[in-house]
Write an enzyme that holds these catalytic residues in place. Structure first.
Site, PDB file in Angstrom:
ATOM      1  N   SER A  31       0.839  -1.195   0.000  1.00  0.00           N
ATOM      2  CA  SER A  31       0.000   0.000   0.000  1.00  0.00           C
ATOM      3  C   SER A  31       0.881   1.256   0.000  1.00  0.00           C
ATOM      4  O   SER A  31       1.724   1.403  -0.884  1.00  0.00           O
ATOM      5  CB  SER A  31      -0.984  -0.043   1.171  1.00  0.00           C
ATOM      6  OG  SER A  31      -2.030   0.884   0.978  1.00  0.00           O
ATOM      7  N   ASP A  89      -8.999  -4.221  -4.910  1.00  0.00           N
ATOM      8  CA  ASP A  89      -8.329  -3.229  -4.069  1.00  0.00           C
ATOM      9  C   ASP A  89      -8.414  -1.858  -4.728  1.00  0.00           C
ATOM     10  O   ASP A  89      -7.931  -1.669  -5.844  1.00  0.00           O
ATOM     11  CB  ASP A  89      -6.864  -3.638  -3.878  1.00  0.00           C
ATOM     12  CG  ASP A  89      -6.109  -2.761  -2.897  1.00  0.00           C
ATOM     13  OD1 ASP A  89      -6.664  -1.743  -2.422  1.00  0.00           O
ATOM     14  OD2 ASP A  89      -4.947  -3.092  -2.621  1.00  0.00           O
TER      15      ASP A  89
END
Length: 140
Positions: A31, A89
């Site tokens: 991330s 995602d």
């Protein structure tokens, strides 16, 4: 890499490479950490000797820069960046391309079907990643 910590981290990496006789640095992140890994990877590729191979592997990385930045990554780390993204995602698609942000080469998409789709430039093969991930316990 934050400007105040970059010299200390670079020094530690240089020292480790020297004392251990190594010639490869692999930077990994998830991330936001994936975005930082990409920035660190290009920093290391510009600061370390050319005989040191720098690789970047990230998971769920957001877009970090514009097309010129993606082109810089592709030229400095050609074939040594892999970023794995799950279709569900939302992080890898922000900030949006409409704002001028782009990913460098090396994307691998995990599709809803379970298929892995490797884009150009990925140095980790999807089959290798599936074998590694098959050892991870699955949760319900």
């Amino acid at each position: 890499m934050h400007a105040s910590t970059a010299p200390a981290i670079l020094s530690a990496v240089q020292n480790t490479l020297s004392t251990k006789g190594l010639s490869t640095v692999t930077v990994v992140g998830h991330s936001l950490g994936g975005a930082l890994a990409l920035l660190d990877g290009v920093f290391f590729s510009l600061q370390l000797p050319k005989n040191v191979t720098v690789k970047v592997t990230s998971y769920g990385m957001p877009r970090v820069g514009n097309q010129a930045f993606a082109d810089l990554i592709d030229s400095q780390l050609s074939g040594r960046v892999t970023h794995v993204n799950n279709q569900e995602d939302p992080v890898p698609v922000v900030p949006g391309e409409f704002l001028g942000f782009h990913h460098p080469s090396g994307e691998i998409h995990i599709l809803d079907s379970g298929a892995w789709d490797a884009c150009s430039g990925a140095f980790l093969l999807p089959a290798f990643l599936k074998v590694v991930l098959s050892d991870v316990p699955q949760t319900a």
